[in-house]
Design a protein around this motif. Structure first.
Motif, PDB file in Angstrom:
ATOM      1  N   ARG A   1       0.853  -1.192   0.000  1.00  0.00           N
ATOM      2  CA  ARG A   1       0.000   0.000   0.000  1.00  0.00           C
ATOM      3  C   ARG A   1       0.889   1.242   0.000  1.00  0.00           C
ATOM      4  NH1 ARG A   1      -5.286   1.397   1.171  1.00  0.00           N
ATOM      5  NH2 ARG A   1      -5.633   3.416   2.167  1.00  0.00           N
TER       6      ARG A   1
ATOM      7  N   ASN B   1       0.528   5.329   0.260  1.00  0.00           N
ATOM      8  CA  ASN B   1      -0.457   6.359   0.591  1.00  0.00           C
ATOM      9  C   ASN B   1       0.191   7.404   1.508  1.00  0.00           C
ATOM     10  OD1 ASN B   1      -2.919   7.704   0.843  1.00  0.00           O
ATOM     11  ND2 ASN B   1      -3.474   6.558   2.670  1.00  0.00           N
TER      12      ASN B   1
ATOM     13  N   ARG C   1       0.985  10.393  -6.466  1.00  0.00           N
ATOM     14  CA  ARG C   1       0.046   9.454  -7.081  1.00  0.00           C
ATOM     15  C   ARG C   1       0.828   8.539  -8.007  1.00  0.00           C
ATOM     16  NH1 ARG C   1      -0.763  10.794 -12.302  1.00  0.00           N
ATOM     17  NH2 ARG C   1      -0.271  12.908 -12.983  1.00  0.00           N
ATOM     18  N   SER C   2       0.202   7.426  -8.354  1.00  0.00           N
ATOM     19  CA  SER C   2       0.817   6.492  -9.292  1.00  0.00           C
ATOM     20  C   SER C   2       0.091   6.594 -10.634  1.00  0.00           C
ATOM     21  CB  SER C   2       0.729   5.065  -8.752  1.00  0.00           C
ATOM     22  OG  SER C   2      -0.623   4.618  -8.776  1.00  0.00           O
TER      23      SER C   2
ATOM     24  N   SER D   1      -1.452   4.443 -12.135  1.00  0.00           N
ATOM     25  CA  SER D   1      -2.691   3.654 -12.109  1.00  0.00           C
ATOM     26  C   SER D   1      -3.737   4.230 -11.165  1.00  0.00           C
ATOM     27  CB  SER D   1      -2.377   2.210 -11.690  1.00  0.00           C
ATOM     28  OG  SER D   1      -1.801   2.185 -10.391  1.00  0.00           O
ATOM     29  N   SER D   2      -3.414   5.319 -10.468  1.00  0.00           N
ATOM     30  CA  SER D   2      -4.351   5.884  -9.503  1.00  0.00           C
ATOM     31  C   SER D   2      -4.210   7.402  -9.462  1.00  0.00           C
ATOM     32  CB  SER D   2      -4.113   5.309  -8.107  1.00  0.00           C
ATOM     33  OG  SER D   2      -4.894   5.973  -7.140  1.00  0.00           O
ATOM     34  N   THR D   3      -5.322   8.092  -9.383  1.00  0.00           N
ATOM     35  CA  THR D   3      -5.307   9.551  -9.268  1.00  0.00           C
ATOM     36  C   THR D   3      -5.659  10.004  -7.860  1.00  0.00           C
ATOM     37  OG1 THR D   3      -7.627   9.647  -9.987  1.00  0.00           O
ATOM     38  CG2 THR D   3      -5.937   9.825 -11.694  1.00  0.00           C
ATOM     39  N   THR D   4      -5.835   9.060  -6.951  1.00  0.00           N
ATOM     40  CA  THR D   4      -6.257   9.402  -5.592  1.00  0.00           C
ATOM     41  C   THR D   4      -5.087   9.496  -4.621  1.00  0.00           C
ATOM     42  OG1 THR D   4      -6.580   7.070  -4.990  1.00  0.00           O
ATOM     43  CG2 THR D   4      -8.446   8.233  -5.989  1.00  0.00           C
TER      44      THR D   4
ATOM     45  N   VAL E   1      -3.449   6.868  -3.706  1.00  0.00           N
ATOM     46  CA  VAL E   1      -3.388   5.571  -3.028  1.00  0.00           C
ATOM     47  C   VAL E   1      -3.159   4.480  -4.076  1.00  0.00           C
ATOM     48  CG1 VAL E   1      -4.588   3.902  -1.583  1.00  0.00           C
ATOM     49  CG2 VAL E   1      -4.939   6.352  -1.212  1.00  0.00           C
ATOM     50  N   GLU E   2      -2.146   3.673  -3.875  1.00  0.00           N
ATOM     51  CA  GLU E   2      -1.901   2.522  -4.749  1.00  0.00           C
ATOM     52  C   GLU E   2      -1.855   1.269  -3.894  1.00  0.00           C
ATOM     53  OE1 GLU E   2       0.915   2.019  -8.318  1.00  0.00           O
ATOM     54  OE2 GLU E   2       2.074   1.270  -6.618  1.00  0.00           O
ATOM     55  N   THR E   3      -2.598   0.256  -4.299  1.00  0.00           N
ATOM     56  CA  THR E   3      -2.630  -1.000  -3.568  1.00  0.00           C
ATOM     57  C   THR E   3      -2.511  -2.155  -4.545  1.00  0.00           C
ATOM     58  OG1 THR E   3      -4.068  -0.035  -1.857  1.00  0.00           O
ATOM     59  CG2 THR E   3      -3.937  -2.428  -1.957  1.00  0.00           C
ATOM     60  N   TRP E   4      -1.613  -3.086  -4.253  1.00  0.00           N
ATOM     61  CA  TRP E   4      -1.524  -4.307  -5.051  1.00  0.00           C
ATOM     62  C   TRP E   4      -1.067  -5.444  -4.149  1.00  0.00           C
ATOM     63  CZ3 TRP E   4       3.480  -6.422  -6.131  1.00  0.00           C
ATOM     64  CH2 TRP E   4       4.561  -5.584  -5.836  1.00  0.00           C
TER      65      TRP E   4
END
Length: 282
Positions: free
Chosen positions: A137, A139, A150-151, A153-156, A158-161
Motif C-alpha cells: 500500500r 499512501n 500518485r501512481s 494507475s491511480s489519481t487518488t 493511493v496505490e494497492t496491489w
C-alpha cells in the motif's frame, strides 16, 4: 503598521502589524516575490523586506521500479523500489509505504530514500512466509510542497496491489537420451528440478506442429530429477512443466530438440517395389 505587495504589483493598504501574516497567491504555478514594509507612529517607513516563493501545485508521480507488479513473487526478501518525478519528503516515504500480510500483520524492514535521483526503497528485515499473501500500500507520500504523490494507475494518491510469495522452482535443460530417433521408437527425456519435494507430479510437454506446447504425460520427481518417455512422430522439442502449488511457483524448463529419422522398407517382387516411409505407403 505594515503593508505587502506581490511580485512588484501595487502596495496593499496599511494594516495593523501582527506576528503572522497570510499572503494569498494566485492558483498558478511559478515563482513569486513577497515584499513587506512597516512604519512607526511618525510614518517612518522601513526598508523593504523580500521573500521569494515557488508555488508547486503538481503532485509527484510514483512509479514502481522493482519488483514487477505481479501475483507471484519468488524472492524471499524482495526490495521494493519506487521512483518519483520530483523530490519528496523522505519522512513521508517511511510513513506512506506499507507492506502487510493478508491478515493485516505489518512486515518490518529498512526504508531508504535517495534525494539525488528521487528513488525510495524498502527491504523486509526477514524472509517472507512461503505461501502467504501480502499487500503493498502506497499512501500519504508528499513532495516538498505537500502535494500528495500518485501512481500512473491511480489519481487518488493511493496505490494497492497484492502478491503471494512462493518458492522458486528451477528445471535444468531437458536432456534427450538420443536426439536422433527412429520413427516409432521411444525416447527418454530427463531434467533436474529444484524447489519441489520428491514424488511431486510434473508434466512432460512437446511442441506441436503449430508451435504450441501440448501435454504428453505425467512424471514424478525423484532424486532431484524428472524422467518421462514418449514416441515422437516427427521432429519436435520436449520440456518439463510444473503447474504450481500452494508453496511453489509454476515453472517451465528449457527445451531439448529431437529429430525423427524415417523408416524405409522395401517389399514386392520383380519390377514392382512398394516403399514405406515413416509408416506411409508410397
Amino acid at each position: 503598521m505594515a503593508r505587502i505587495r506581490l511580485s512588484g504589483n501595487d502596495w496593499g493598504d496599511w494594516f495593523d502589524a501582527v506576528k503572522d501574516v497570510t499572503v494569498r497567491l494566485p492558483q498558478l504555478e511559478g515563482s513569486y516575490v513577497v515584499q513587506a514594509q512597516v512604519k512607526n507612529g511618525v510614518d517612518l517607513i522601513s526598508e523593504t523586506a523580500s521573500l521569494r516563493l515557488t508555488l508547486d501545485l503538481t503532485p509527484p508521480v510514483a512509479e514502481l521500479r522493482s519488483p514487477a507488479q505481479r501475483a507471484i513473487l519468488t524472492s524471499p526478501r524482495p526490495t521494493f523500489s519506487y521512483s518519483f518525478s520530483e523530490a519528496i519528503k523522505g519522512s513521508t516515504w517511511a510513513q506512506g509505504f506499507l507492506l502487510t500480510r493478508n491478515d493485516g500483520v505489518a512486515v518490518p524492514g529498512t526504508y531508504d530514500y535517495d534525494p539525488t535521483n528521487f528513488t525510495a526503497t524498502f527491504t523486509p528485515s526477514s524472509s517472507l512466509l512461503v505461501g502467504a499473501a501480502y499487500v503493498v500500500r502506497l499512501n500519504g507520500i508528499t513532495d516538498l510542497a505537500g502535494n500528495l504523490a500518485r501512481s500512473p494507475s491511480s489519481t487518488t494518491g493511493v496505490e494497492t496491489w497484492s502478491f503471494t510469495f512462493l518458492k522458486c522452482v528451477v528445471f535444468g535443460k531437458a536432456i534427450v537420451a538420443n536426439s536422433n530417433v527412429i520413427f516409432g521408437s521411444s525416447v527418454q527425456v530427463r531434467s533436474t528440478v529444484n524447489g519441489i519435494p520428491a514424488e511431486t507430479i510434473v508434466q512432460l510437454e512437446r511442441k506441436g506442429e503449430g508451435g504450441a506446447w501440448e501435454f504428453v504425460t505425467n512424471a514424478f520427481v525423484r532424486n532431484g530429477a524428472a524422467v518421462a518417455y514418449d514416441s515422437p512422430i516427427s521432429g519436435t522439442a520436449y520440456r518439463f512443466r510444473f503447474l504450481g502449488s500452494s508453496t511453489s511457483a509454476p515453472a517451465s524448463g528449457q527445451a531439448a530438440a529431437v529429430s525423427v529419422l524415417p523408416v524405409v522398407r522395401l517389399s514386392g517382387e520383380r519390377s514392382y517395389v512398394r516403399v514405406r516411409t515413416r509408416g506411409a505407403a508410397v
